[in-house]
Each structure stands twice: as C-alpha cells, then as structure tokens.
Design an enzyme around this catalytic site. Structure first.
Site, PDB file in Angstrom:
ATOM      1  N   GLU A  39      -4.158 -30.924  -4.089  1.00 17.09           N
ATOM      2  CA  GLU A  39      -3.393 -31.057  -2.830  1.00 17.09           C
ATOM      3  C   GLU A  39      -3.959 -30.098  -1.784  1.00 17.09           C
ATOM      4  OE1 GLU A  39       1.049 -31.237  -3.443  1.00 17.09           O
ATOM      5  OE2 GLU A  39       0.397 -30.983  -5.518  1.00 17.09           O
ATOM      6  N   ASP A  41      -6.960 -29.078  -1.599  1.00 15.90           N
ATOM      7  CA  ASP A  41      -8.232 -29.632  -1.127  1.00 15.90           C
ATOM      8  C   ASP A  41      -8.038 -30.724  -0.098  1.00 15.90           C
ATOM      9  OD1 ASP A  41      -9.625 -27.961  -2.719  1.00 15.90           O
ATOM     10  OD2 ASP A  41      -9.613 -29.339  -4.411  1.00 15.90           O
ATOM     11  N   GLU A 118      -4.413   6.302  -7.008  1.00 14.18           N
ATOM     12  CA  GLU A 118      -4.969   4.939  -6.913  1.00 14.18           C
ATOM     13  C   GLU A 118      -6.290   4.870  -7.665  1.00 14.18           C
ATOM     14  OE1 GLU A 118      -5.533   4.330  -2.724  1.00 14.18           O
ATOM     15  OE2 GLU A 118      -3.420   4.695  -2.271  1.00 14.18           O
ATOM     16  N   LYS A 120     -10.052   4.265  -8.093  1.00  9.01           N
ATOM     17  CA  LYS A 120     -11.112   4.311  -7.084  1.00  9.01           C
ATOM     18  C   LYS A 120     -12.086   3.179  -7.396  1.00  9.01           C
ATOM     19  CE  LYS A 120     -14.293   7.483  -4.820  1.00  9.01           C
ATOM     20  NZ  LYS A 120     -15.544   6.751  -4.959  1.00  9.01           N
ATOM     21  N   GLU A 177     -11.472  -1.738   0.037  1.00  6.99           N
ATOM     22  CA  GLU A 177     -12.727  -1.865  -0.695  1.00  6.99           C
ATOM     23  C   GLU A 177     -13.024  -3.324  -1.022  1.00  6.99           C
ATOM     24  OE1 GLU A 177     -14.011   1.140  -1.137  1.00  6.99           O
ATOM     25  OE2 GLU A 177     -15.442   1.037  -2.785  1.00  6.99           O
ATOM     26  N   LYS A 293      -3.669  10.983  -3.425  1.00  8.85           N
ATOM     27  CA  LYS A 293      -3.323  11.241  -2.028  1.00  8.85           C
ATOM     28  C   LYS A 293      -1.936  11.863  -1.968  1.00  8.85           C
ATOM     29  CE  LYS A 293      -6.020   7.199  -0.757  1.00  8.85           C
ATOM     30  NZ  LYS A 293      -6.071   5.802  -0.335  1.00  8.85           N
ATOM     31  N   LYS A 317     -13.349  12.148 -10.182  1.00  9.41           N
ATOM     32  CA  LYS A 317     -14.411  11.354 -10.805  1.00  9.41           C
ATOM     33  C   LYS A 317     -14.196  11.302 -12.312  1.00  9.41           C
ATOM     34  CE  LYS A 317     -16.843  10.208  -7.268  1.00  9.41           C
ATOM     35  NZ  LYS A 317     -18.255  10.069  -7.181  1.00  9.41           N
ATOM     36  N   CYS A 414     -48.661  -8.394 -32.693  1.00 12.12           N
ATOM     37  CA  CYS A 414     -49.734  -9.263 -33.205  1.00 12.12           C
ATOM     38  C   CYS A 414     -51.127  -8.784 -32.811  1.00 12.12           C
ATOM     39  CB  CYS A 414     -49.524 -10.699 -32.752  1.00 12.12           C
ATOM     40  SG  CYS A 414     -49.869 -10.950 -31.004  1.00 12.12           S
TER      41      CYS A 414
HETATM   42  S1  IVH Z   1      -9.306   6.629   0.597  1.00 10.16           S
HETATM   43  C1  IVH Z   1     -10.054   9.447   4.074  1.00 10.16           C
HETATM   44  N1  IVH Z   1      -8.724   5.168  -1.502  1.00 10.16           N
HETATM   45  O1  IVH Z   1     -14.179   5.922  -2.060  1.00 10.16           O
HETATM   46  C2  IVH Z   1      -9.803   8.652   2.855  1.00 10.16           C
HETATM   47  N2  IVH Z   1     -11.015   5.445  -0.943  1.00 10.16           N
HETATM   48  O2  IVH Z   1     -15.427   8.682  -0.567  1.00 10.16           O
HETATM   49  C3  IVH Z   1     -10.854   7.663   2.612  1.00 10.16           C
HETATM   50  N3  IVH Z   1     -12.569   4.233  -2.408  1.00 10.16           N
HETATM   51  O3  IVH Z   1     -16.215   5.010   0.387  1.00 10.16           O
HETATM   52  C4  IVH Z   1     -10.828   6.837   1.439  1.00 10.16           C
HETATM   53  N4  IVH Z   1     -11.048   3.326  -3.711  1.00 10.16           N
HETATM   54  O4  IVH Z   1     -14.693   3.154  -0.221  1.00 10.16           O
HETATM   55  C5  IVH Z   1      -9.702   5.671  -0.732  1.00 10.16           C
HETATM   56  N5  IVH Z   1      -8.083   3.874  -3.333  1.00 10.16           N
HETATM   57  C6  IVH Z   1      -9.036   4.361  -2.552  1.00 10.16           C
HETATM   58  C7  IVH Z   1     -10.397   4.088  -2.797  1.00 10.16           C
HETATM   59  C8  IVH Z   1     -11.368   4.662  -1.966  1.00 10.16           C
HETATM   60  C9  IVH Z   1     -12.340   3.441  -3.453  1.00 10.16           C
HETATM   61  C10 IVH Z   1     -13.907   4.582  -1.859  1.00 10.16           C
HETATM   62  C11 IVH Z   1     -14.048   4.362  -0.407  1.00 10.16           C
HETATM   63  C12 IVH Z   1     -14.929   5.480   0.109  1.00 10.16           C
HETATM   64  C13 IVH Z   1     -15.003   6.415  -1.046  1.00 10.16           C
HETATM   65  C14 IVH Z   1     -14.457   7.751  -0.643  1.00 10.16           C
END
Ligand code: IVH
Length: 673
Positions: A39, A41, A118, A120, A177, A293, A317, A414
């Site tokens: 639908e 489509d 969150e 990353k 992202e 954050k 990280k 070989c």
């Molecule tokens: S906040 C000022 N939240 O990580 C705050 N960044 O160096 C800016 N990234 O290139 C970013 N997931 O693309 C934020 N949940 C998230 C993220 C995120 C991935 C990436 C973002 C940026 C790098 C931060």
C-alpha cells in the site's frame, strides 16, 4: 493549465505527503508499520506520478526526495551558525570520577548533578537545519566550524524526517550521528566484493563514504541510519535538560537511541558504562564509547565550554581494541584464487580481551605501503568479529636492527613462481593445481557460499583432504560413509548424515552450482544473472565473451573469467566427472505462462510458513525469477521476520513490498483468476 485540476492535484499531493511521511515515521522511527508495504508503494507511485505531471508542485519536504536528486560537482562549504565541538575523553572509571570532581569544584556545590548516559555511536556527526519545521539544509561536521552541504544526500535517509511532527521554533538545528548498522555494512561489502569493488574497512568508513558521495542516488541505496542527540542552541526550546530534550526530539519525529540511560549519580554512570562495555558486541551497530552529559541545562550553561569541548560532557572510551606488539615474522597464505595474503606473526598480546598472535596484512601492496620490517613494534587492531589487522609500525621504536621484508617469489605451498597482474594489488600463485588452492576451493564448495553441505565444514574438509580422501570437487560426491566413519571425530551417524547431505545436493540450482565452483568474480548475484540467461551449464560453457557481455551487470573482467574457466581442459574434466557422479543442475526454462511470469522476486527476512528454498522453488515453478539484490529489474520484495537492508533499498526504488501471506495470495489469485 486547468486551474481546478492543478488545485486538486495540489490537495492530493499534500495528502499523499502527509500520509507517506506518517508511514515512514511509523516504519523507520517507531519500527511499527501500520500499512502493508504494497500500500505504501502504491501511495509512493501515485506521488511520483502526480509530481511528474506537476513539477511546479514538488516541495522540499516531498518524500520523492528520498530517491536522491542529480549528482553534484562538489560539496559546498557552509559555516555552522554554532560551531560543532568535540568531547574530552575519559578512559576508565577513575577518569569518570575525576570528571565529576571537576564539575562539583567548578559549580562550587556539594550536590553532584544528575546525568544522561548515551551510547557513543561510531558514525559521523551531522547537523540538520529545520526552518519552520522543514529540513532545509544538512551539513557534515567538517572541522567543527565549516562543514559540507550534504542536504541532497541526507534527504535520502529514511529515518530523517523531511518535516517535523510538532510545532518547533522557526529555526531548529538538530545534531546527531549518521551511521550504518553492522548488518547493512556486511551486506554492502558482500555486494561490493561480488562486484569486484574495494571493500569498506568498517561501518564508520562505509557510512562516511556513503554520505560524502556526490551522487545522492548512490547514497539512497546505502543502508544509512540516524540518531539525534542534541540541538545547537538549547535556549530556543522549552526543555529543562538533556533527557527532556531527547523526548522532545523524539516527539518531533526524530529517532533517538533507546539505550540512553538517566543516571542520578556517578555510580549509575559507571554501571551504565559497564553495561555498554558488556553488550557492545551484541548491538546492531558499532559504538566506541559512552557520552555522559550533565542533564540540567541551567547547570550546562554555568559550566560552559573550554576551547574545543564542553565542560558538561565527556566521552568515556571503551577499553582499547588496539595494542602494540612485536612483529616476529611474516607467513604467506594462499587463497582459493591463488591470492597470496601476508600474515603477521606477532608476540601474543591481549587486544580488548582476546589474545592475538597473528594478524592480516591484506596484500603485498598494502604491506609495502606500510613499510613494515621484521622486528618492528606494530600497532594492531581488532574490531568486533573481524580478523585482527596490523595498522602501522611505530617508527619511533625502531632500533635500526629491523629487517626489510622481501616479497616472496615462489608459492609457499607448491613452489610455482608467483605473478602480479597489471592493475592488481595482490600477487598470485598461477598454478590451479596448487594444493592450497585446491583445499580452499573444496572448503568454498561445501560452505554456505557454495552448496552449503551440512556436516562438511572447514575442519572436516581439511581432514578429508589431508587423508587424501578428496582432492577435487567431484571426489566429494564419491565419498561413502564407511570411509568417513573410521576417521577421528566421526561416527557412523555423522558419516551417514554427511553422505546423505552430499547426495541431497546432487541437483542444485544452476546458480548455486556456479557460485560453488569458485570461478573468479562469480558470486551469488552474478551466478543468479547467469542462471536467468542460460538454460544449462553446457549452454553457459559454450557462450562467447560477446554473449556474456550482453547481460546487464556482467563486465569484461567477469566475462573473460568465465571464458577462461570454461575453456580450460581441467574444467571440462571436472564437469565431466561431476556429471558421471549424477550431479546436474536443476533448471527449468523460464515459464512464460506461469502465474508469476514476468515477475522478479526477492526474499528478505525469515518466512513463517515456507522455508526460503521452498519459496524460491515456488517462484521458479510458477515462471517467476529470483533476485538476490535490489535492482531496477526487481518487481516484488517479500518481507519476512527481521528483514535486511534490502527492504529499505527496495522501498526507495518504489518496488512492490509484500508479506508472505500476500505472496501466497499472489500465487493463488493468479491460479483462480
Ligand atoms: S555530543 C558538544 N552525543 O562523538 C557535544 N556526541 O567528539 C558534542 N557522538 O563527532 C557531541 N554519539 O559525532 C554526542 N550521543 C552522542 C554521541 C556523540 C556519538 C560523536 C559525535 C562527535 C564525537 C564527539
């Protein structure tokens, strides 16, 4: 122009856009479609038709943008209104505690703040500019101050709304992202491998390469996704903090990552971190850390920014998947097509939880480019399930005692002298009788990419080859269970089962057999095309290069490879022996009277009532054709449980999307009509 006709068209267009945008939201963002794909489509086709008749009525937020506009010459550079900053890093628990200490000190308080944690995402940051709720521009992050205009590309990403779903300020700049999930990445690379194109190293590169693609129609075919995580200016909207902002963005119709966690204290932040570390490899997409954050915007404002990063956030990280170790030597592996792959022999080292003693160097050219020397300290990397690879030597650690690597001149198996064809990056052993090539060919033949013979995995084939029970493909079909049962690790039951599985594959589809034979450049997709065109293996074997080139999607390299393969006396011998063993491909000539004749059908996802092979058989028996990739020629896609990225590609091309029930009805209806 008839005015009333035009205004009726306009009215209908507005309605169609509204409905299509609503359905795209249900599908991509809520993961909960409310109409049948067919639908959708129909509505999409109606929209395209109306817009073609009334080009003056095409709007920026029209879902037709999803198909991708004309190619660009270059990317326009555009300054961000508010710079896109980066984040400071934390590498372990101690760094996270340190982050909180700094906050508390800076705020001069005794009550630590609440946080939002969150995932990353490992993709690339983009800014989506909405004016009066409509997506008017999309920019990459670029250097943070100036980005590239990727509006036409971003418009093709189904998850990104072209129009927001609630009242928003006149200007809203959303940040998030763009990424590719692991499944989409693997499918894309598989397609590229079959097409002889260079592979993307990881989902991040694939996402960046797909978005920063001058032709938006190519971007449209790539399975890109998006999660929003912020806005450029929080004062323009009525939200107290990050957690309510994420809700706000979600209400706007933007996808946000559901794994985000609210944390009332730093302990909960650490728990979230441990959780993400634990589950990261099971997620559908790559994450390379967690972003913490401070939730409250008024606190964020007080904390403000340092030169390049906010004080109120930190990127935690994950434990490294890179490590350094010593390169002790290089060994060379011979692949199925004779390609020589250099493999690094390393001092065993723990990389992200697994011990690594060998790592791939991909090919000779790549190795030379990296200028590796025996004795070097090298940086190695392991990502997800992929084979560890050597990234580079650490030049600073050189002592001068390292040995230059001399490329091999002869095949390590070989002894045949090796060759490098013009324009190729790999060196090859040109001897098709090389034991290594034969073994690899056998492993491929029985593997999932080949005839998928159960009970004959890589290890079993190695064992049978070593015991000289098989040395080439036809030998597989003369194996009997008494030979197998006596071998280590085998019993009567497993031997019988394997032999039954072999016998059951004596009438494969022509395409299956072609892909299994391991002819260079002939993967599942190309084999499918050949099957559509040629009625039998002998007809294909007799084809001239010109006949092959007539097939859409077959280039001169593939055509030459086929002609060489079938012209080789050894091929004739192998095919002759296969025939003697009773192996002959089952292929019925296309049935132009069948109920599905003229249809080209692709299956994605698990079916409920039928097995995949039963479904494919039904298509063929009824005169239809099976497609293995989404192309212009596809007519229907049948979608089952957990469909792959092909669904999205098919949707973008406006193909008929049906479920299993509708597929069965299609067969039935045509029968009774
Ligand atoms: S906040 C000022 N939240 O990580 C705050 N960044 O160096 C800016 N990234 O290139 C970013 N997931 O693309 C934020 N949940 C998230 C993220 C995120 C991935 C990436 C973002 C940026 C790098 C931060």
């Amino acid at each position: 122009m008839n005015l009333s006709k035009a205004s009726a068209a306009q009215e209908r267009l507005i309605e169609l856009r509204k409905q299509l945008n609503e359905h795209a939201h249900n599908y991509y963002v809520l993961d909960n479609p409310t109409i049948a794909d067919s639908e959708y489509d129909q509505l999409f086709a109606e929209l395209l038709e109306l817009e073609e008749l009334h080009p003056e009525l095409v709007s920026d937020d029209s879902p037709s943008r999803r198909i991708g506009g004309p190619p660009l010459d270059k990317f326009e550079q555009v300054a961000h209104r508010v710079p896109m900053l980066s984040l400071e890093n934390a590498f372990d628990e101690a760094d996270i505690y340190e982050f909180e200490k700094r906050l508390v000190r800076y705020l001069n308080t005794t009550t630590p703040p609440h946080y939002v944690a969150e995932p990353k995402l490992d993709g690339l940051a983009v800014e989506l500019i909405y004016q009066n709720g409509k997506l008017t521009q999309a920019l990459t992050r670029g250097d943070g101050r100036i980005g590239e205009n990727v509006t036409a590309q971003v418009q093709t990403i189904g998850a990104i709304p072209l129009k927001l779903r609630r009242e928003v300020p006149e200007l809203l700049e959303v940040r998030g992202e763009v990424f590719m999930d692991k499944e989409g990445f693997q499918n894309l690379n598989k397609q590229r491998q079959e097409g002889g194109e260079q592979l993307f190293a990881n989902p991040r590169n694939a996402a960046a390469g797909s978005l920063r693609q001058l032709n938006p129609q190519i971007t449209a075919k790539r399975p890109l996704r998006f999660f929003a995580y912020g806005v450029s200016a929080t004062d323009s909207i009525n939200c107290q903090g990050q957690s309510s902002l994420l809700e706000y963005l979600q209400n706007c119709g933007l996808p946000v990552n559901e794994m985000t966690r609210k944390c009332s204290n730093v302990q909960e932040v650490i728990e979230a971190y441990d959780y993400f570390v634990e589950v990261r490899h099971q997620l559908a997409f790559d994450i390379d850390g967690m972003v913490v954050k401070v939730d409250d915007f008024s606190l964020q404002e007080r904390l403000g920014f340092k030169a390049r990063a906010p004080r109120w956030a930190v990127a935690c990280k994950f434990p490294s998947t890179q490590a350094t170790t010593k390169l002790n030597g290089i060994t060379y592996q011979v692949g199925r097509t004779g390609a020589i792959t250099p493999v690094a022999l390393l001092d065993p080292v723990n990389v992200g939880g697994a011990m690594v003693a060998r790592a791939t160097l991909h090919n000779q050219e790549e190795m030379e480019r990296k200028d590796l020397r025996i004795g070097d300290t090298v940086l190695i990397q392991r990502a997800g399930d992929v084979i560890p690879e050597v990234i580079k030597p650490i030049i600073e650690k050189r002592t001068g005692k390292e040995d230059i690597v001399v490329p091999p001149t002869d095949c390590p198996v070989c002894g045949h002298s090796l060759r490098k064809a013009e324009g190729e990056t790999v060196i090859r052993c040109p001897n098709p009788l090389c034991e290594a090539q034969k073994l690899r060919g056998l492993i491929h033949f029985t593997s999932k990419a080949g005839l998928d013979i159960e009970g004959l995995g890589k290890r079993n084939i190695e064992q049978l080859f070593e015991k000289q029970l098989i040395s080439d493909i036809p030998d597989i079909f003369s194996l009997d269970s008494s030979q197998l049962a006596g071998l280590e690790g085998w019993g009567e039951k497993s031997a019988n089962k394997a032999v039954d599985a072999i016998q059951a594959k004596k009438s494969p589809q022509l395409a299956e057999l072609l892909a299994a034979l391991g002819i260079r450049f002939i993967g599942e997709v190309t084999a499918g095309m050949l099957e559509q065109r040629f009625a039998s293996l002998s007809a294909l074997a007799a084809a001239q290069k010109e006949d092959l080139l007539e097939i859409d999607g077959i280039g001169s390299r593939t055509a030459e490879s086929l002609v060489t393969y079938f012209g080789d006396p050894r091929t004739r011998e192998i095919l002759g022996r296969l025939e003697e063993q009773g192996v002959s491909p089952a292929r019925s000539a296309p049935d132009s009277t069948g109920t599905l004749s003229g249809m080209r059908i692709l299956f994605t996802g698990g079916l409920e009532k039928l097995s995949r092979s039963e479904a494919k058989k039904l298509v063929k028996e009824n005169g239809g054709e099976i497609a293995t990739s989404v192309s212009a020629k596809l007519t229907h896609i049948v979608v089952g449980e957990k469909p792959g990225s092909k669904l999205e590609q098919a949707r973008k091309l406006g193909k008929a999307i049906i479920n299993e029930k509708e597929f069965l009805e299609l067969l039935d209806q045509r029968h009774t009509a």
